[in-house]
Design an enzyme around this catalytic site. Structure first.
Site, PDB file in Angstrom:
ATOM      1  N   ASP A  28       6.910 -15.984  66.883  1.00 16.50           N
ATOM      2  CA  ASP A  28       5.492 -16.327  66.744  1.00 16.50           C
ATOM      3  C   ASP A  28       4.799 -16.065  68.096  1.00 16.50           C
ATOM      4  O   ASP A  28       4.913 -14.964  68.629  1.00 16.50           O
ATOM      5  CB  ASP A  28       5.378 -17.785  66.252  1.00 16.50           C
ATOM      6  CG  ASP A  28       3.969 -18.231  65.920  1.00 16.50           C
ATOM      7  OD1 ASP A  28       3.481 -17.895  64.826  1.00 16.50           O
ATOM      8  OD2 ASP A  28       3.356 -18.920  66.747  1.00 16.50           O
ATOM      9  N   TYR A  71      -4.844 -19.265  71.158  1.00 14.56           N
ATOM     10  CA  TYR A  71      -5.718 -18.539  70.222  1.00 14.56           C
ATOM     11  C   TYR A  71      -7.105 -18.344  70.832  1.00 14.56           C
ATOM     12  O   TYR A  71      -7.734 -17.302  70.643  1.00 14.56           O
ATOM     13  CB  TYR A  71      -5.836 -19.320  68.912  1.00 14.56           C
ATOM     14  CG  TYR A  71      -4.542 -19.458  68.157  1.00 14.56           C
ATOM     15  CD1 TYR A  71      -4.154 -18.494  67.226  1.00 14.56           C
ATOM     16  CD2 TYR A  71      -3.705 -20.542  68.372  1.00 14.56           C
ATOM     17  CE1 TYR A  71      -2.959 -18.618  66.519  1.00 14.56           C
ATOM     18  CE2 TYR A  71      -2.509 -20.676  67.682  1.00 14.56           C
ATOM     19  CZ  TYR A  71      -2.140 -19.704  66.760  1.00 14.56           C
ATOM     20  OH  TYR A  71      -0.956 -19.826  66.075  1.00 14.56           O
ATOM     21  N   HIS A 100       8.036 -18.165  57.500  1.00 15.02           N
ATOM     22  CA  HIS A 100       7.651 -17.865  58.886  1.00 15.02           C
ATOM     23  C   HIS A 100       8.547 -18.533  59.922  1.00 15.02           C
ATOM     24  O   HIS A 100       8.868 -17.937  60.942  1.00 15.02           O
ATOM     25  CB  HIS A 100       6.195 -18.276  59.106  1.00 15.02           C
ATOM     26  CG  HIS A 100       5.691 -17.997  60.488  1.00 15.02           C
ATOM     27  ND1 HIS A 100       5.541 -16.720  60.976  1.00 15.02           N
ATOM     28  CD2 HIS A 100       5.324 -18.831  61.505  1.00 15.02           C
ATOM     29  CE1 HIS A 100       5.078 -16.769  62.228  1.00 15.02           C
ATOM     30  NE2 HIS A 100       4.949 -18.044  62.564  1.00 15.02           N
TER      31      HIS A 100
END
Length: 317
Positions: free
Chosen positions: A101, A231, A296
């Site tokens: 990730d 982010y 994921h």
């Protein structure tokens, strides 16, 4: 988790917590969002048993590592700087790196910026693609998915933290860690995260209440802002990495992804992975493994498979 040691190191102006076990060649394991060193608990034990020194830090902003207050202190250059300093603090010239990730993104950029530090790389879920010189990262994502994609929603400083607090730390962690749909996470404002992400009635076999409690105890203390700032720095990272436009990853690499991983279902990504684009960006890409029926959080969902796949690759060097 017996036998896993913990200590804090001074790196790049912050205090970084690391978990470690074993003796031998160093393997650094880099976690993603919303996670901690703890996501690698199974791989730490497995790699240590096979003659490696496995080290998993809490990345900047997470767990027991410092979380600088400035939003702009979470660019990919800051995080890569932390890992370079960690390698130096461990008195290593070269290490194996495994990322998942956000940790995978950091690992890719470590290999772009300081390839001599990485003996070989195993990355999970997130591919490397050459920097688009025409469009900032979040702008490009917004153009494909619209405003409701979780990455776009995460840009809302303070609002998202307040929403997570209202839902509760343990519940929000359960929502993310058990997400197994290949569909992108869309979060319309009127529904919010509470209405957009299911809360599991029971946890999957690979994730216990004890695991959730450990994650939650750390996020209760640190909050989510540090992780969300990765982010929020995506566009700034794009600006700062302009000198490396067109630069390939030239480190021996293995890539692993689950076929239910939302990252494996971004528009065009499977063609990119399997039809030459990925290999062009990562010329020393030696192996691509797609695990069937896996989501994921692959290193937690299939711990033994992932440990074996990591070992099979790094043991060649």
């Amino acid at each position: 988790m017996e036998g896993i040691g913990h200590r804090t190191l001074q790196v790049n102006g912050i205090e970084m917590h690391i978990a470690e076990k074993g003796e031998g060649p160093v393997v650094i394991l880099l976690h993603g969002f919303p996670e901690l060193w703890y996501s690698w608990r199974h791989q730490i034990i497995s790699l240590a048993a096979r003659g490696y020194r496995a080290i998993a830090p809490d990345l900047r902003g997470y767990g027991d590592t410092d979380a600088p207050s400035s939003t702009s202190a979470y660019t990919v250059l800051h995080i890569v700087g932390d890992i370079v300093a960690l390698i130096d603090a461990l008195a290593q010239d070269q290490v194996f790196v495994v990322g998942h990730d956000w940790g995978a993104n950091v690992a890719w950029w470590l290999c772009v910026l300081r390839p001599e530090k990485v003996k070989a790389l195993v990355n999970l879920s997130v591919v490397y693609s050459l920097r688009d010189p025409k469009q900032r990262t979040v702008d490009a994502i917004r153009g494909i998915f619209g405003e409701d994609l979780y990455i776009c929603r995460f840009q809302e400083h303070g609002t998202i933290e307040a929403e997570f607090a209202q839902i509760g730390t343990a519940t929000i962690l359960k929502k993310f860690l058990t997400y197994r749909s290949p569909a992108a996470i869309m979060v319309p404002k009127e529904k919010g995260f509470e209405g957009s992400l299911e809360t599991p009635i029971s946890l999957p076999s690979w994730l216990t209440e004890e695991d959730i409690n450990y994650f939650a105890s750390k996020f209760e203390k640190s909050g989510f802002t540090g992780g969300l700032n990765y982010y929020r720095c995506m566009n700034l990272s794009w600006e700062l990495t302009a000198p490396w436009v067109g630069v390939q990853v030239n480190v021996p690499t293995k890539f692993i992804v689950g076929d239910l991983d939302l990252a494996y279902h971004s528009p065009g990504i499977q063609d990119y992975i399997h039809k030459g684009g990925f290999k062009n960006a990562v010329p020393l890409l030696e192996d691509i493994v797609v695990l069937e029926g896996v989501g994921h959080f692959i290193n937690q969902e299939k711990p033994h498979d992932i440990s074996d796949l990591i070992y099979d690759f790094i043991s060649k060097f």
